[in-house]
Write a protein that holds these residues in place. Structure first.
Motif, mmCIF file in Angstrom:
data_model
loop_
_atom_site.group_PDB
_atom_site.id
_atom_site.type_symbol
_atom_site.label_atom_id
_atom_site.label_comp_id
_atom_site.label_asym_id
_atom_site.label_seq_id
_atom_site.Cartn_x
_atom_site.Cartn_y
_atom_site.Cartn_z
ATOM 1 N N ALA A 196 0.814 -1.221 0.000
ATOM 2 C CA ALA A 196 0.000 0.000 0.000
ATOM 3 C C ALA A 196 0.841 1.262 0.000
ATOM 4 O O ALA A 196 1.905 1.282 0.603
ATOM 5 C CB ALA A 196 -0.921 -0.009 1.213
ATOM 6 N N PRO A 197 0.416 2.289 -0.673
ATOM 7 C CA PRO A 197 -0.734 2.368 -1.561
ATOM 8 C C PRO A 197 -0.431 1.694 -2.894
ATOM 9 O O PRO A 197 0.668 1.834 -3.426
ATOM 10 C CB PRO A 197 -0.953 3.868 -1.741
ATOM 11 N N ALA A 198 -1.403 0.961 -3.418
ATOM 12 C CA ALA A 198 -1.179 0.211 -4.655
ATOM 13 C C ALA A 198 -2.431 0.204 -5.520
ATOM 14 O O ALA A 198 -3.544 0.190 -5.000
ATOM 15 C CB ALA A 198 -0.780 -1.222 -4.337
ATOM 16 N N PHE A 253 -12.557 -2.562 5.377
ATOM 17 C CA PHE A 253 -11.197 -3.069 5.535
ATOM 18 C C PHE A 253 -10.221 -2.385 4.588
ATOM 19 O O PHE A 253 -9.021 -2.364 4.840
ATOM 20 C CB PHE A 253 -11.140 -4.576 5.285
ATOM 21 N N VAL A 254 -10.738 -1.841 3.495
ATOM 22 C CA VAL A 254 -9.897 -1.221 2.473
ATOM 23 C C VAL A 254 -10.458 0.149 2.140
ATOM 24 O O VAL A 254 -11.664 0.357 2.138
ATOM 25 C CB VAL A 254 -9.852 -2.101 1.198
ATOM 26 N N VAL A 255 -9.553 1.076 1.853
ATOM 27 C CA VAL A 255 -9.929 2.429 1.448
ATOM 28 C C VAL A 255 -9.384 2.661 0.048
ATOM 29 O O VAL A 255 -8.229 2.324 -0.235
ATOM 30 C CB VAL A 255 -9.333 3.474 2.420
ATOM 31 N N ARG A 256 -10.218 3.230 -0.818
ATOM 32 C CA ARG A 256 -9.769 3.591 -2.165
ATOM 33 C C ARG A 256 -9.572 5.097 -2.199
ATOM 34 O O ARG A 256 -10.490 5.859 -1.936
ATOM 35 C CB ARG A 256 -10.798 3.182 -3.216
ATOM 36 N N ARG A 257 -8.343 5.491 -2.517
ATOM 37 C CA ARG A 257 -8.027 6.911 -2.579
ATOM 38 C C ARG A 257 -8.499 7.514 -3.900
ATOM 39 O O ARG A 257 -8.827 6.797 -4.833
ATOM 40 C CB ARG A 257 -6.526 7.124 -2.408
ATOM 41 N N LYS A 258 -8.513 8.835 -3.969
ATOM 42 C CA LYS A 258 -8.950 9.525 -5.183
ATOM 43 C C LYS A 258 -8.068 9.216 -6.381
ATOM 44 O O LYS A 258 -8.526 9.242 -7.508
ATOM 45 C CB LYS A 258 -8.978 11.033 -4.952
ATOM 46 N N ASP A 259 -6.802 8.896 -6.141
ATOM 47 C CA ASP A 259 -5.886 8.599 -7.244
ATOM 48 C C ASP A 259 -5.998 7.150 -7.726
ATOM 49 O O ASP A 259 -5.252 6.726 -8.602
ATOM 50 C CB ASP A 259 -4.443 8.923 -6.868
ATOM 51 N N GLY A 260 -6.930 6.374 -7.158
ATOM 52 C CA GLY A 260 -7.147 4.997 -7.594
ATOM 53 C C GLY A 260 -6.333 3.964 -6.843
ATOM 54 O O GLY A 260 -6.461 2.777 -7.098
ATOM 55 N N ASN A 261 -5.502 4.385 -5.918
ATOM 56 C CA ASN A 261 -4.712 3.458 -5.106
ATOM 57 C C ASN A 261 -5.535 2.967 -3.917
ATOM 58 O O ASN A 261 -6.408 3.673 -3.422
ATOM 59 C CB ASN A 261 -3.439 4.135 -4.594
#
Length: 122
Positions: free
Chosen positions: A44-46, A80-88
């Protein structure tokens, strides 16, 4: 397999969709949600693509991106998982609690630190 493809094609034609391919994944070693979380913890971030490459390098069958996307969406819905604005994608605190840790050289935290150093992100 031909019977399955034929029946699926008939079903999809009723909905106006053309069947392009049918693949059985019975013999494939696809990663579980726990394996995805463990690898995401280190990477992460990936992005999905990076995560798929890393899972394939760990001995899993190269997971199709739609397979990985469905599992990541399910993990997002369980917080459990967060998706950031940049897609990671990154792990949430809930996932870290569930995965736990080890106080040894083989600690996932040490593995992550070494991986970050290897990627030049430190």
């Amino acid at each position: 397999m031909d019977d399955i493809s034929g029946r699926i094609a008939i079903y999809l034609e009723n909905a106006g969709i053309r069947l392009s391919e049918v693949r059985l994944t019975v013999d494939e070693n696809l990663p579980s949600r726990t394996a995805i979380l463990n690898e995401l913890r280190i990477a992460a971030p990936a992005t999905q693509e990076v995560l798929a490459e890393r899972l394939a390098s760990k001995g899993f069958s190269s997971p199709p991106l739609d397979y990985l996307s469905r599992h990541l969406d399910a993990l997002r819905k369980t917080s459990f998982v967060v998706r950031r604005k940049d897609g990671n994608y990154c792990l949430a605190a809930n996932a870290l609690k569930v995965l736990g840790t080890v106080k040894k050289r083989s600690s996932p935290d040490i593995t992550r630190l070494l991986d970050l150093a290897r990627r030049g992100n430190l």
